[in-house]
Write an enzyme that holds these catalytic residues in place. Structure first.
Site: not given
Lengths: 207, 232
Positions: A45-47, A87
């Site tokens: 999850s790119e967060n 990330s």
């Protein structure tokens, strides 16, 4: 019968191999996680998370634990957290094997448009431009035609691009297409869809 | 040097001025410096430029500063959750610079690391690349993006010791470390301040060198989209 949303997600899940680190977009791509079976897939999850777990049970939501769609999620024993710069370092650096994303338009050069319709409300590209530029393989999952029956698989995208020449494979309700030299190649047809039906629904050159 | 302050207003005293640029941590409503945003609203500082991934919602996060028209410009990757933002943007009251999310994070990190510009593949061939320097490396085209050097960083961590060594919790880390790094001054709010030695030095996510002022307070920590699965 063309594939429905779940069948498209199930077909996209076949693209994922054991051991892969994968980023799934919002919409049909999110459903792909339901069909990976016994394969050891780690979702990013790119967060700022690797090893994304399922949604929490009611009462177990944690405001400090959300996915990139801002939904509450859970962690797994293998989960790792990190900041946004790291990330996108792993995304831009090619460490993520594949991204499965939705699209408004795709064209035969592998150009992808999924963030902006001029004259309409623009919400922003989020991490989509970074993902398509950086990950190993970009798999688009979308309906073959829009609600007016017009092809979304084009010779040239008409909408502002998210990335140029970035798409590897397109999975639609009609089947599977690969971006190759000179156009698109039919890899697979959905059950009961003929090659002619696929060609008729596709504006892009099929080689 | 004393870093711990009694309130958000005290911690921001002397740091705010009209027209300044502020880098803010947070993703959506997760890990946002909600106490410092409240204090900036109370201070009434105007014409602010915010480098922040999102713009909050109408009544929480940066959204509260949009209601009071204190924001001149947003540098963000996604602003879709805020109706007042859209109204001000469409009427021309508010400037908006879209940055791809990873480009925004790296612009902050770079600024904090003394790097004025860097090259990235992200956005090549899109609207984002227009007007930017293009350069080839090993046959691939990249565009140049600039580091962000903000006047002030406002960030939120879970715990910090009194010297500012900080630990974040789960996905609330997000943009907070890069945002903290890129400001001339960084003010951090945390849920708990502890004494030096109480945090394992091997577990520090952000060293106190990046944190100049520190406050502890109660956080609402609102959830934007509660999503659950059926009971087993």
């Amino acid at each position: 019968m063309p594939w429905d949303r779940n069948q498209m997600a199930a077909r996209a899940a076949e693209e994922l191999e054991d051991g892969m680190y994968v980023n799934l977009g919002i919409g049909i791509p999110t459903l792909v996680a339901n069909y990976v079976g016994d394969k050891d897939i780690t979702l990013q999850s790119e967060n700022g998370m690797l090893g994304m777990g399922p949604f929490p049970y009611e009462g177990e939501e944690d405001p400090d634990l959300i996915n990139a769609g801002k939904q509450t999620i859970t962690e797994l024993p293998k989960t790792a957290y990190f900041d946004s710069a790291m990330s996108f370092g792993m995304i831009r650096g090619g460490k993520i094997a594949a991204a499965v994303l939705g699209a408004m338009e795709v064209d035969e050069k592998g150009d992808l448009a999924n963030w902006m319709i001029p004259g309409k409300l623009v919400k922003g590209m989020g991490g989509a431009m970074d993902l398509v530029a950086g990950v190993g393989r970009v798999i688009v999952v979308m309906d073959h035609q829009n609600k007016h029956g017009e092809s979304k698989v084009l010779k040239t995208c008409t909408l502002p691009l998210t990335g140029a020449g970035v798409v590897n494979r397109i999975i639609t309700n009609l089947g599977v297409l690969d971006v190759v030299e000179g156009g698109l190649k039919i890899v697979e047809l959905a059950d009961g869809v003929t090659e002619q039906e696929m060609r008729d629904a596709t504006e892009a050159t099929i080689v | 040097m004393k870093k711990v302050y009694g309130s958000a207003a005290e911690a921001l005293d002397g740091l705010l001025f009209d027209g300044m640029q502020i880098a803010a941590g947070g993703f959506g409503l997760c890990g946002i410096p909600e106490l410092l945003l409240d204090a900036i609203k109370e201070a009434g500082t105007k014409d602010l430029t915010f480098a922040s991934n999102n713009a909050g919602v109408d009544d929480f996060g940066i959204g509260i500063l949009l209601q009071t028209k204190q924001v001149k410009k947003m540098i963000s990757s996604y602003v879709g959750e805020n109706a007042e933002f859209m109204r001000q943007y469409l009427s021309g009251e508010l400037e908006l610079e879209f940055n791809p999310q990873g480009t925004l994070a790296e612009r902050m990190r770079a600024g904090g690391a003394g790097i004025p510009g860097f090259y990235t593949k992200t956005g090549v061939g899109t609207l984002i690349a227009e007007g930017k320097e293009h350069k080839e490396f090993k046959g691939e085209t990249y565009i140049m993006e600039e580091g962000i050097f903000a006047d002030l960083s406002i960030v939120k961590a879970w715990k910090a010791d009194t010297t500012g060594n900080a630990i974040f919790r789960k996905t609330a880390r997000n943009f907070n470390p890069p945002a903290a790094m890129c400001g001339k001054v960084c003010v951090m709010e945390v849920e708990e301040i502890v004494e030096p030695g109480e945090l394992d030095p091997d577990h520090i996510h952000l060293p106190g060198i990046y944190v100049h002022r520190l406050i502890q307070g109660e956080h609402e920590k609102r959830i934007e989209k509660v999503t659950t699965r059926p009971a087993a």
